[in-house]
Design an enzyme around this catalytic site. Sequence first.
Site, PDB file in Angstrom:
ATOM      1  N   ARG A  19       0.845  -1.190   0.000  1.00 60.21           N
ATOM      2  CA  ARG A  19       0.000   0.000   0.000  1.00 60.21           C
ATOM      3  C   ARG A  19       0.884   1.245   0.000  1.00 60.21           C
ATOM      4  O   ARG A  19       2.066   1.187   0.323  1.00 60.21           O
ATOM      5  CB  ARG A  19      -0.911   0.024   1.229  1.00 60.21           C
ATOM      6  CG  ARG A  19      -1.781  -1.211   1.388  1.00 60.21           C
ATOM      7  CD  ARG A  19      -2.531  -1.157   2.710  1.00 60.21           C
ATOM      8  NE  ARG A  19      -3.420  -2.303   2.908  1.00 60.21           N
ATOM      9  CZ  ARG A  19      -3.056  -3.439   3.487  1.00 60.21           C
ATOM     10  NH1 ARG A  19      -1.822  -3.584   3.930  1.00 60.21           N
ATOM     11  NH2 ARG A  19      -3.927  -4.429   3.630  1.00 60.21           N
ATOM     12  N   LYS A  62      -1.602  -1.907   7.722  1.00 66.52           N
ATOM     13  CA  LYS A  62      -2.982  -1.492   7.993  1.00 66.52           C
ATOM     14  C   LYS A  62      -3.594  -2.333   9.099  1.00 66.52           C
ATOM     15  O   LYS A  62      -4.413  -1.857   9.892  1.00 66.52           O
ATOM     16  CB  LYS A  62      -3.803  -1.623   6.701  1.00 66.52           C
ATOM     17  CG  LYS A  62      -5.255  -1.190   6.835  1.00 66.52           C
ATOM     18  CD  LYS A  62      -5.970  -1.346   5.515  1.00 66.52           C
ATOM     19  CE  LYS A  62      -7.439  -0.954   5.642  1.00 66.52           C
ATOM     20  NZ  LYS A  62      -8.167  -1.128   4.352  1.00 66.52           N
ATOM     21  N   HIS A 116      -4.008   2.795  -5.313  1.00 67.31           N
ATOM     22  CA  HIS A 116      -4.327   1.525  -4.666  1.00 67.31           C
ATOM     23  C   HIS A 116      -4.651   0.444  -5.700  1.00 67.31           C
ATOM     24  O   HIS A 116      -4.544  -0.750  -5.397  1.00 67.31           O
ATOM     25  CB  HIS A 116      -5.508   1.701  -3.714  1.00 67.31           C
ATOM     26  CG  HIS A 116      -5.641   0.597  -2.717  1.00 67.31           C
ATOM     27  ND1 HIS A 116      -4.808   0.455  -1.622  1.00 67.31           N
ATOM     28  CD2 HIS A 116      -6.500  -0.458  -2.645  1.00 67.31           C
ATOM     29  CE1 HIS A 116      -5.149  -0.607  -0.934  1.00 67.31           C
ATOM     30  NE2 HIS A 116      -6.169  -1.184  -1.525  1.00 67.31           N
ATOM     31  N   ARG A 133      -2.045  -2.141  -6.298  1.00 70.51           N
ATOM     32  CA  ARG A 133      -2.039  -3.311  -5.396  1.00 70.51           C
ATOM     33  C   ARG A 133      -2.903  -4.419  -5.990  1.00 70.51           C
ATOM     34  O   ARG A 133      -2.540  -5.596  -5.933  1.00 70.51           O
ATOM     35  CB  ARG A 133      -2.538  -2.893  -4.015  1.00 70.51           C
ATOM     36  CG  ARG A 133      -2.648  -4.011  -2.988  1.00 70.51           C
ATOM     37  CD  ARG A 133      -2.880  -3.403  -1.612  1.00 70.51           C
ATOM     38  NE  ARG A 133      -3.373  -4.358  -0.626  1.00 70.51           N
ATOM     39  CZ  ARG A 133      -2.601  -5.189   0.069  1.00 70.51           C
ATOM     40  NH1 ARG A 133      -1.301  -5.197  -0.140  1.00 70.51           N
ATOM     41  NH2 ARG A 133      -3.116  -6.001   0.969  1.00 70.51           N
ATOM     42  N   HIS A 184      -2.988 -10.286   3.383  1.00 71.32           N
ATOM     43  CA  HIS A 184      -4.412 -10.536   3.611  1.00 71.32           C
ATOM     44  C   HIS A 184      -4.599 -11.707   4.572  1.00 71.32           C
ATOM     45  O   HIS A 184      -4.003 -12.762   4.391  1.00 71.32           O
ATOM     46  CB  HIS A 184      -5.127 -10.862   2.294  1.00 71.32           C
ATOM     47  CG  HIS A 184      -5.337  -9.660   1.428  1.00 71.32           C
ATOM     48  ND1 HIS A 184      -4.495  -9.351   0.379  1.00 71.32           N
ATOM     49  CD2 HIS A 184      -6.277  -8.693   1.450  1.00 71.32           C
ATOM     50  CE1 HIS A 184      -4.922  -8.253  -0.210  1.00 71.32           C
ATOM     51  NE2 HIS A 184      -5.992  -7.833   0.421  1.00 71.32           N
ATOM     52  N   TYR A 220      -9.379  -8.628  -4.299  1.00 75.42           N
ATOM     53  CA  TYR A 220      -8.262  -7.911  -4.897  1.00 75.42           C
ATOM     54  C   TYR A 220      -7.716  -8.653  -6.113  1.00 75.42           C
ATOM     55  O   TYR A 220      -6.742  -8.224  -6.696  1.00 75.42           O
ATOM     56  CB  TYR A 220      -7.138  -7.746  -3.865  1.00 75.42           C
ATOM     57  CG  TYR A 220      -7.299  -6.565  -2.963  1.00 75.42           C
ATOM     58  CD1 TYR A 220      -6.438  -5.472  -3.048  1.00 75.42           C
ATOM     59  CD2 TYR A 220      -8.297  -6.526  -2.010  1.00 75.42           C
ATOM     60  CE1 TYR A 220      -6.569  -4.385  -2.206  1.00 75.42           C
ATOM     61  CE2 TYR A 220      -8.446  -5.445  -1.165  1.00 75.42           C
ATOM     62  CZ  TYR A 220      -7.580  -4.373  -1.267  1.00 75.42           C
ATOM     63  OH  TYR A 220      -7.719  -3.297  -0.436  1.00 75.42           O
TER      64      TYR A 220
END
Length: 354
Positions: free
Chosen positions: A205, A230, A294, A297, A320, A329
């Site tokens: 990110r 995050k 983003h 990603r 993740h 994603y």
Amino acid sequence: MATVRKRNGKWQAQVRRSGHPSRARSFITKPEAQRWIRDVEAELDAAEAQPVTSAQAGAKLLASTTIADLLTRYRDTVTPRKRGHIPEINRLNAFLGQPWASLPLSDATPQVFSRYRDHRAGQVSPGTIIRELGLLRSVFETAQNEWDVPLTANPVAKVRKPTAPEGRTRRLAEGELDSLLKPSSIGRTIWLRAAIQLAIETGMRRGELLNVRWSDVDLRVGLLTIPRTKTDISRRIPLTSKAVSILMELRDAPGARNEERVFCVKPDAFQLAWQRCKLRASRSQPDILDLRFHDLRHEAVSRFFELGLSTAEVALISGHRDMRMLFRYTHLKPEAIVAKLQTTSTPLARNQQQ
């Protein structure tokens, strides 16, 4: 305060006391009026001597505390401890400007926030409304669980959320990467070229890229440690040969060895440089204006799967922990799957060949 006065041939008695409704009555004689006053005052004294029940105290607190009081306390005590505190502070300040912020908690019903949801529907996207309702729900949950505010229920918990938008499927179109890299190599933002390439090579990110320190990079073994993520869970990711080459080039740049971070850029400056880069790239690729950083990603995770990495391997790199989010994603290109199928013979084809 008690008063007795004669009016129209009768004695009028009145008792006033703070916190109680005023009471009055007329009598034929003055002693009767005075006796009534003494009875009323004795009754009020007895009522005030009774201990206040928890229910009464709770009702009084809810009536005297406003929604704005909760929003302000949450903004000043809870939000500053969060990593993304600045956007949340802005959102809470916006809530404080809403008419319903001045309502006492006793009037904070689900209908109040349902009307707010419907009003916002004509102004912002469903995703924004979902985030706003989520923040409001968190404020009331904190008040209930940590501040001992006697709310019988969370008024936002029963508010129906709008349908969540489908996850973005934006990937780089043909020629878009080259269109981005050309302007990112010009002027004082040549670091942006490396940031774009590393985002695609690592799936990091923007915030993770800006927080990487040289002490987190081990180019000898090709590993990079991301201490601040995050999810607040650090991870070590393997680097591609291209990522190693990019980092070596950054390390060997003049003055780089004197810097603690790989990218010594503020988030706002990064975003401004990204927007300017897209604007220049849009001259040859008009559709690139809707590309978000983003989305790189998304591009990275999808490329990892197209390379043949397993789900566990991709999750190790991307960080993740929820496989459902990982697949959101992931946007594989059908062309890549076709090529893979055509180069791999199926059991039926092998049987036919035999």
